[in-house]
Design a protein around this motif. Structure first.
Motif, PDB file in Angstrom:
ATOM      1  N   ARG A 172       0.850  -1.186   0.000  1.00 39.16           N
ATOM      2  CA  ARG A 172       0.000   0.000   0.000  1.00 39.16           C
ATOM      3  C   ARG A 172       0.889   1.241   0.000  1.00 39.16           C
ATOM      4  NH1 ARG A 172      -4.826   0.160   4.077  1.00 39.16           N
ATOM      5  NH2 ARG A 172      -3.143  -0.166   5.618  1.00 39.16           N
ATOM      6  N   VAL A 173       0.652   2.112  -0.969  1.00 46.38           N
ATOM      7  CA  VAL A 173       1.360   3.388  -1.045  1.00 46.38           C
ATOM      8  C   VAL A 173       0.344   4.479  -0.735  1.00 46.38           C
ATOM      9  CG1 VAL A 173       2.589   5.017  -2.520  1.00 46.38           C
ATOM     10  CG2 VAL A 173       3.065   2.556  -2.706  1.00 46.38           C
ATOM     11  N   LEU A 192       8.218   8.360  -5.874  1.00 46.84           N
ATOM     12  CA  LEU A 192       8.122   7.020  -5.285  1.00 46.84           C
ATOM     13  C   LEU A 192       9.206   6.106  -5.838  1.00 46.84           C
ATOM     14  CD1 LEU A 192       6.604   4.846  -3.611  1.00 46.84           C
ATOM     15  CD2 LEU A 192       5.275   4.377  -5.683  1.00 46.84           C
ATOM     16  N   ILE A 206       0.704  -2.886  -6.184  1.00 48.29           N
ATOM     17  CA  ILE A 206       0.591  -1.680  -5.373  1.00 48.29           C
ATOM     18  C   ILE A 206      -0.853  -1.186  -5.381  1.00 48.29           C
ATOM     19  CG2 ILE A 206       1.273   0.736  -5.127  1.00 48.29           C
ATOM     20  CD1 ILE A 206       3.907   0.080  -6.453  1.00 48.29           C
ATOM     21  N   PHE A 208      -2.679   2.278  -4.470  1.00 51.75           N
ATOM     22  CA  PHE A 208      -2.446   3.687  -4.157  1.00 51.75           C
ATOM     23  C   PHE A 208      -3.657   4.237  -3.402  1.00 51.75           C
ATOM     24  CE2 PHE A 208       0.309   2.983  -7.820  1.00 51.75           C
ATOM     25  CZ  PHE A 208       1.493   3.587  -7.404  1.00 51.75           C
ATOM     26  N   GLU A 280       4.125  -1.288   3.545  1.00 50.37           N
ATOM     27  CA  GLU A 280       3.471   0.019   3.559  1.00 50.37           C
ATOM     28  C   GLU A 280       4.507   1.095   3.238  1.00 50.37           C
ATOM     29  OE1 GLU A 280       0.232   0.745   4.362  1.00 50.37           O
ATOM     30  OE2 GLU A 280      -0.529  -0.995   5.489  1.00 50.37           O
ATOM     31  N   VAL A 281       4.134   2.021   2.363  1.00 49.53           N
ATOM     32  CA  VAL A 281       4.998   3.153   2.006  1.00 49.53           C
ATOM     33  C   VAL A 281       4.151   4.411   2.057  1.00 49.53           C
ATOM     34  CG1 VAL A 281       6.439   4.212   0.209  1.00 49.53           C
ATOM     35  CG2 VAL A 281       6.449   1.721   0.520  1.00 49.53           C
TER      36      VAL A 281
END
Length: 473
Positions: A172-173, A192, A206, A208, A280-281
């Motif tokens: 998850r970004v 990113l 991913i 977003f 997670e980011v």
């Protein structure tokens, strides 16, 4: 207690035909639709012919000529490249023989596949789409799982409507906050990629999320999902919302009752509040600046106000070696100001940034200005429809008056597979997705950036900050 499912898992589970290993990581996956191009499909069709197989659901495929075709302003069916002419002729023959609709060079809806598919209503939330191009991840902007597949997979899909698929891990970004003026979705995804590296999302899909993603247009979300593959992701998703539904409504054209039911179902396509992600980011939108690449990988990037980095200061020997090689190829030296690097070419186009929104942003910079002496600047709309829409708004006139070439749609200078190529040593400000060695032509030097940044570079003759130009459109 069992955790809730992610959006990615919901879509994969809904399309799983059967597990192919005890752990359920390898599955036979039903694929709703595909788009074919003249470059990656020939061997798949040849395999079908040799095996005497038909296409299982020809109406679920679309053929689009986009990679090798010229984009000259006056378009004709003829091609100067004999190899490209053979490819397009064989492609047309294959689509005709197997009953697949095709948008050839002269079709009014011709364009780059990842622009054409959404704009013609062929991508809908919850779908799975596999195609012979890695940037099929673009479709995640509408809550659909898209991914690139190889030639043998294309053949398997055409014959069975399925592919053998390995489940990905989930990332998850989250991007929260408001993007500053002059900062675009292209800058977000470039930031990113710089932060996590060109392989940072390898093996992941991913998703977003965050207030900055929610505020983006569908076209902006397409940009970030498109370039997610440049950090290794093989899937990218944004949960569908009212913006996605508003985008789709006139394109899908369902009767009112069916549309209402579809939207009701699509609203369930989101990760559960307690869904667990493998990584997670987080990015803070206010901290993102207009980005440019300085090297030969999308992660070799920095804000436009920075300088070319010094490999000697990099502790990792592998990274240090890659940096030194990139600078040698790009003809740059450590400490050079990025906003002082001169350019020879400026290119606005590609499946990443050639939609109407992108052209509007670039036109706002060039209005009333001229392309710098010695710079050749081109605009290649992402589709014939985008071209017509831009002309209806007068954007073509703004570009032409500034000194840009206003061309027909196609992949064009995104990759050296047609007439639009750099010559060795030429330096290009480009709105494309890849800056590999030779990507735009042997010996060509590519700097990736947003369309507005390309426009700023075109009128200054060097890499420049688009925030220096007051929008006038």
């Amino acid at each position: 207690m069992t955790k809730g499912r992610t959006l990615y898992d919901k879509i994969v589970d809904a399309h799983r035909v059967r597990d192919l290993d005890p752990e359920g990581r390898l599955v036979l996956l039903y694929v709703d639709r595909t788009v074919l191009n003249e470059y990656t499909s020939p061997q798949a069709f040849s395999g079908l012919r040799e095996a005497g197989r038909a296409v299982w659901r020809p109406e679920a495929a679309l053929g689009v000529v986009d990679h090798v075709n010229p984009t000259a302003p006056d378009r004709g069916a003829e091609m100067s490249d004999a190899g490209g002419a053979r490819q397009t002729a064989y492609f047309a023959e294959n689509c005709r023989d197997f009953g697949i609709p095709i948008y050839d060079v002269l079709h009014p809806l011709q364009g780059i596949e990842h622009v054409v598919m959404p704009e013609t209503g062929r991508v809908m939330p919850g779908m799975v789409l596999g195609a012979g191009d890695s940037h099929t991840t673009t479709y995640g902007a509408l809550g659909a799982l898209g991914f690139g597949i190889g030639t043998s997979d294309i053949e398997h899909y055409l014959a069975t409507q399925t592919v053998i698929y390995r489940r990905l891990r989930s990332m998850r970004v989250r991007v929260d906050g408001g993007l500053p003026i002059g900062v675009t979705p292209k800058d977000v995804i470039m930031a990113l990629i710089r932060d996590i590296g060109a392989a940072g999302a390898t093996g992941f899909a991913i998703e977003f999320t965050g207030s900055a993603i929610e505020a983006m247009s569908v076209e902006g979300r397409m940009t970030i999902c498109n370039m997610a593959v440049e950090c290794g992701a093989r899937g990218a998703l944004v949960a569908p919302d009212d913006k996605a539904f508003d985008y789709l409504a006139p394109r899908v054209g369902l009767p009112t009752d069916l549309w209402r039911k579809a939207v009701e179902s699509w609203r369930t396509l989101r990760s559960a509040p307690d869904a667990a992600f493998d990584r997670e980011v987080a990015l803070v939108a206010e901290h993102v600046e207009p980005m440019v690449t300085w090297g030969t990988s999308p992660d070799q990037a920095a804000p436009i106000g920075g300088v070319v980095p010094d490999p000697a200061l990099e502790p990792d020997p592998g990274v240090r070696r890659d940096m030194a090689r990139a600078l040698a190829y790009m003809g740059l030296a450590p400490g050079q100001r990025l906003d002082a690097i001169p350019i020879d070419r400026a290119f606005i186009g590609s499946c990443t940034n050639a939609r109407l929104e992108d052209l509007r942003a670039a036109a706002s910079v060039v209005k009333g200005r001229k392309v710098a002496p010695g710079v050749r600047a081109m605009v290649v709309p992402g589709s014939s429809q985008v071209r017509r829409d831009a002309e209806a708004e007068g954007l073509d006139r703004l570009f032409r008056e500034a000194g840009f070439e206003w061309r027909q749609s196609g992949c064009s200078m995104c990759l050296a597979m047609n007439d639009d190529v750099l010559v060795p040593g030429e330096r290009c400000a480009s709105s494309t997705n890849r800056n590999f060695e030779g990507r735009q032509g042997a010996g060509g030097r590519t700097h990736l950036m947003s369309p507005a940044m390309v426009a700023a570079a075109a009128v200054t003759g060097r890499l420049a900050d688009c925030r220096s130009f007051t929008p006038e459109v």
